[in-house]
Scaffold this active site. Structure first.
Site, PDB file in Angstrom:
ATOM      1  N   SER A 173      33.705 100.978  57.970  1.00  0.00           N
ATOM      2  CA  SER A 173      33.650  99.715  57.912  1.00  0.00           C
ATOM      3  C   SER A 173      32.699  98.911  59.080  1.00  0.00           C
ATOM      4  CB  SER A 173      35.125  99.454  58.002  1.00  0.00           C
ATOM      5  OG  SER A 173      35.025  97.894  57.647  1.00  0.00           O
ATOM      6  N   HIS A 229      38.707  99.658  49.833  1.00  0.00           N
ATOM      7  CA  HIS A 229      37.961  99.768  51.215  1.00  0.00           C
ATOM      8  C   HIS A 229      38.492 100.923  52.179  1.00  0.00           C
ATOM      9  CE1 HIS A 229      35.279  97.981  54.112  1.00  0.00           C
ATOM     10  NE2 HIS A 229      36.376  98.067  54.978  1.00  0.00           N
ATOM     11  N   ASP A 243      36.001  98.158  46.050  1.00  0.00           N
ATOM     12  CA  ASP A 243      36.135  97.705  47.436  1.00  0.00           C
ATOM     13  C   ASP A 243      36.099  96.323  47.376  1.00  0.00           C
ATOM     14  OD1 ASP A 243      35.801  96.675  50.335  1.00  0.00           O
ATOM     15  OD2 ASP A 243      34.465  98.699  50.530  1.00  0.00           O
TER      16      ASP A 243
END
Length: 215
Positions: free
Chosen positions: A106, A187, A156
């Protein structure tokens, strides 16, 4: 934990000197311990270097500032990516490391992508888990066939598939050897991410081994 370099970090020496070290870069709200289990799982015995992001967002560590979810402060991205690359240089001298492969999740994957574009010499490659395009205008970079794995989540809610595809194209145009995989997940990381990353990393290590010549 160590705070004697520019970033608070943890360093695990590993016991396989031939293995490429990993630079572990956590997501928002993580710290220098978050990705150590992931690093140990995908590269047993490799040296692990895991810094903490220096930006706080509502008390949660990050590697750079953002203006809103998915909207980055690109001036800060550039500054923090260069600062992190300088930290890698310092740490390599301190610990006697080869150039590492970045493993980012991320926010950590985004700063790793920015480092590859801005300071390609700092990294040997990258595993970018749930990454976005970090800079709208890609700087001219020579990634010289550096291996990069991007793993995206089909569902996501933060990163549209088109964005991670743009990142793959951007890094490929800069010369990287990019493999882009999309999983039927969101995610969060899954076991499939670890399996794919470990297999990819193993193939990279095999490709780097010198070829013996019969005489």
């Amino acid at each position: 934990m160590s705070n004697d370099l520019s970033h608070i970090h943890r360093f695990v020496p590993g016991n396989r000197r031939e293995a490429t070290p990993l630079l572990l870069l956590h997501g928002t709200g993580g710290d220098e311990s978050d990705l150590l289990p992931l690093g140990e799982a995908i590269a047993p015995g490799a040296a692990l270097l895991s810094p903490r992001g220096q930006v706080l967002e509502h008390g949660m560590p990050r590697f750079f500032r953002r203006l809103a979810e998915g909207v980055f402060d690109e001036d800060d991205v550039r500054r923090r990516a260069n600062d992190l690359a300088d930290f890698v240089v310092e740490a390599r001298k301190r610990y006697g490391l080869k150039a590492p492969i970045a493993v980012g999740y991320s926010n950590g994957a985004n700063i790793a992508a920015a480092m590859m574009l801005l300071r390609p010499e700092a990294l040997a490659g990258g595993i970018l888990l749930r990454a976005m395009v970090p800079l709208r205008e890609a700087p001219v970079a020579d990634l010289a066939a550096k291996p990069v794995l991007i793993v995206s989540g089909q569902s996501d809610p933060i990163i549209p598939p088109s964005n991670s595809q743009r990142l793959a194209v951007m890094l490929t145009k800069a010369g990287a050897d990019v493999q882009h995989r999309t999983l039927p997940v969101g995610h969060q990381l899954s076991q499939a991410d670890l399996t794919i990353a470990k297999e990819w990393l193993g193939n990279v290590e095999v490709a780097r081994q010198p070829t013996s010549v019969a005489v």
